[in-house]
Design a protein around this motif. Structure first.
Motif, PDB file in Angstrom:
ATOM      1  N   TYR A  59      -4.249  12.156  -9.356  1.00  0.00           N
ATOM      2  CA  TYR A  59      -3.363  12.146  -8.367  1.00  0.00           C
ATOM      3  C   TYR A  59      -3.254  10.771  -7.607  1.00  0.00           C
ATOM      4  N   GLU A  60      -2.657  10.727  -7.324  1.00  0.00           N
ATOM      5  CA  GLU A  60      -2.560   9.746  -5.731  1.00  0.00           C
ATOM      6  C   GLU A  60      -2.274  10.149  -4.402  1.00  0.00           C
ATOM      7  N   TYR A  61      -2.882   9.752  -3.426  1.00  0.00           N
ATOM      8  CA  TYR A  61      -3.074  10.720  -1.967  1.00  0.00           C
ATOM      9  C   TYR A  61      -2.021   8.944  -1.215  1.00  0.00           C
ATOM     10  N   TYR A  62      -1.704   9.557  -0.374  1.00  0.00           N
ATOM     11  CA  TYR A  62      -1.224   8.173   0.592  1.00  0.00           C
ATOM     12  C   TYR A  62      -0.849   8.719   2.084  1.00  0.00           C
ATOM     13  N   PHE A  63      -1.785   8.049   3.233  1.00  0.00           N
ATOM     14  CA  PHE A  63      -1.720   8.336   4.441  1.00  0.00           C
ATOM     15  C   PHE A  63      -0.060   8.659   4.993  1.00  0.00           C
ATOM     16  N   MET A  64       0.213   8.507   5.710  1.00  0.00           N
ATOM     17  CA  MET A  64       1.450   7.889   6.892  1.00  0.00           C
ATOM     18  C   MET A  64       1.333   7.757   7.905  1.00  0.00           C
ATOM     19  N   ASN A  65       0.499   6.749   7.925  1.00  0.00           N
ATOM     20  CA  ASN A  65       0.234   6.147   8.758  1.00  0.00           C
ATOM     21  C   ASN A  65       1.029   5.261   9.981  1.00  0.00           C
ATOM     22  N   GLN A  78       2.205  11.292 -11.798  1.00  0.00           N
ATOM     23  CA  GLN A  78       2.841  10.997 -11.699  1.00  0.00           C
ATOM     24  C   GLN A  78       2.564  11.778 -13.714  1.00  0.00           C
ATOM     25  N   GLU A  79       4.126  12.057 -14.140  1.00  0.00           N
ATOM     26  CA  GLU A  79       3.162  13.185 -14.979  1.00  0.00           C
ATOM     27  C   GLU A  79       4.889  13.159 -16.174  1.00  0.00           C
ATOM     28  N   LEU A  83       8.073  12.573 -11.008  1.00  0.00           N
ATOM     29  CA  LEU A  83       6.901  12.091 -10.070  1.00  0.00           C
ATOM     30  C   LEU A  83       6.618  14.151  -9.458  1.00  0.00           C
ATOM     31  N   PHE A  84       5.481  14.625  -9.787  1.00  0.00           N
ATOM     32  CA  PHE A  84       4.883  15.663  -9.219  1.00  0.00           C
ATOM     33  C   PHE A  84       4.863  15.105  -7.336  1.00  0.00           C
ATOM     34  N   LEU A  85       5.362  15.904  -6.926  1.00  0.00           N
ATOM     35  CA  LEU A  85       5.254  15.779  -4.898  1.00  0.00           C
ATOM     36  C   LEU A  85       4.307  17.354  -4.806  1.00  0.00           C
ATOM     37  N   SER A  86       2.837  16.906  -4.807  1.00  0.00           N
ATOM     38  CA  SER A  86       1.973  17.964  -5.168  1.00  0.00           C
ATOM     39  C   SER A  86       1.680  17.899  -2.890  1.00  0.00           C
ATOM     40  N   LYS A  87       1.615  17.572  -2.571  1.00  0.00           N
ATOM     41  CA  LYS A  87       1.242  17.781  -1.116  1.00  0.00           C
ATOM     42  C   LYS A  87       2.455  16.507   0.146  1.00  0.00           C
ATOM     43  N   PHE A  88       2.559  17.076   1.091  1.00  0.00           N
ATOM     44  CA  PHE A  88       3.809  16.674   1.849  1.00  0.00           C
ATOM     45  C   PHE A  88       3.549  17.187   3.237  1.00  0.00           C
ATOM     46  N   TYR A  89       3.063  16.526   4.279  1.00  0.00           N
ATOM     47  CA  TYR A  89       2.788  16.932   5.641  1.00  0.00           C
ATOM     48  C   TYR A  89       2.620  16.246   6.843  1.00  0.00           C
ATOM     49  N   ILE A  90       3.229  16.665   7.590  1.00  0.00           N
ATOM     50  CA  ILE A  90       3.321  15.849   8.394  1.00  0.00           C
ATOM     51  C   ILE A  90       2.533  16.630   9.816  1.00  0.00           C
ATOM     52  N   GLN A 112      11.926   4.057  -8.804  1.00  0.00           N
ATOM     53  CA  GLN A 112      12.567   3.407  -9.676  1.00  0.00           C
ATOM     54  C   GLN A 112      11.458   2.322  -9.997  1.00  0.00           C
ATOM     55  N   LYS A 113      10.720   1.954  -9.501  1.00  0.00           N
ATOM     56  CA  LYS A 113       9.220   1.176 -10.284  1.00  0.00           C
ATOM     57  C   LYS A 113       8.357   1.617 -11.491  1.00  0.00           C
ATOM     58  N   ARG A 114       8.540   2.948 -11.218  1.00  0.00           N
ATOM     59  CA  ARG A 114       7.324   3.408 -12.590  1.00  0.00           C
ATOM     60  C   ARG A 114       9.081   3.938 -13.058  1.00  0.00           C
ATOM     61  N   ARG A 115      10.078   3.780 -13.007  1.00  0.00           N
ATOM     62  CA  ARG A 115      10.919   4.322 -14.161  1.00  0.00           C
ATOM     63  C   ARG A 115      10.677   5.617 -14.607  1.00  0.00           C
ATOM     64  N   LEU A 116      10.800   6.415 -12.882  1.00  0.00           N
ATOM     65  CA  LEU A 116      10.740   7.995 -13.222  1.00  0.00           C
ATOM     66  C   LEU A 116      11.913   8.382 -13.031  1.00  0.00           C
ATOM     67  N   SER A 117      12.271   9.816 -13.399  1.00  0.00           N
ATOM     68  CA  SER A 117      13.919   9.851 -13.815  1.00  0.00           C
ATOM     69  C   SER A 117      13.892  10.662 -12.752  1.00  0.00           C
ATOM     70  N   THR A 118      13.043  12.369 -12.248  1.00  0.00           N
ATOM     71  CA  THR A 118      13.378  12.552 -11.176  1.00  0.00           C
ATOM     72  C   THR A 118      11.728  13.363 -10.622  1.00  0.00           C
ATOM     73  N   ILE A 119      11.837  13.544  -8.782  1.00  0.00           N
ATOM     74  CA  ILE A 119      10.788  14.554  -8.521  1.00  0.00           C
ATOM     75  C   ILE A 119      11.434  15.635  -8.123  1.00  0.00           C
TER      76      ILE A 119
END
Length: 169
Positions: A59-65, A78-79, A83-90, A112-119
């Motif tokens: 998993y990768e996590y990103y802060f929205m700042n 990524q799998e 791309l599996f969007l596991s968490k998205f919270y504001i 697009q950078k990783r050539r992943l076709s679906t979220i």
């Protein structure tokens, strides 16, 4: 002011877990019981759980700042070409300001950078407001899923997907 996405490093996981707890208790109390929130925060969004996800599960996590303050976060994995969007919270006070659109642009860029076709993602099937946001962003429901998460709790979800145009950049 620019919304900035920064990858969560190991030493920042405790801050992420605190943000997650704040958002979960504010948001999900109208959808699931406090007991289930307690269980899910500990099982999936505690410092130990997030550290395990980052270090051992891909998993990768990103802060929205915004202006130096973390106002939300994303968790992805990524799998199998997706791309599996596991968490998205504001945080509540920052919702409705277009940040979900910026986050979606960020996720599409990753694909697009990783050539992943679906979220793809799972969303509680009673979470009408969030489902509406995802539909507006181009997601469609592909199936339902009831997952036993232990302790007598289940996640009763829709699985939603958004196709990514890999030729667009």
């Amino acid at each position: 002011m620019e919304l900035v996405f920064t990858k969560v490093e190991t030493e920042e996981v405790a801050n992420l877990a605190q943000l997650a707890s704040e958002i979960w208790y504010e948001y999900f109390v109208s959808i699931i019981s406090k007991e289930q929130i307690d269980y899910m925060v500990e099982k999936f969004q505690s410092t130990n759980a997030i550290t395990e996800q980052i270090q051992n599960q891909g998993y990768e996590y990103y802060f929205m700042n915004m202006s130096g303050k973390n106002i939300g976060y994303l968790g992805v994995k990524q799998e199998e070409g997706k791309l599996f969007l596991s968490k998205f919270y504001i945080l509540k006070e920052h919702r409705g300001r277009g940040y979900a659109s910026r986050a979606m642009e960020f996720l599409v860029d990753i694909c697009q950078k990783r050539r992943l076709s679906t979220i793809w993602l799972t969303v509680n099937r009673y979470n009408d407001a969030t489902i509406a946001v995802y539909e507006k962003k181009g997601f469609r429901t592909v199936r339902t899923q009831v997952a036993d998460i232990g302790n007598g709790f289940v996640m009763d979800d829709y699985i939603m997907e958004k196709e990514i145009d890999l030729n667009e950049k």
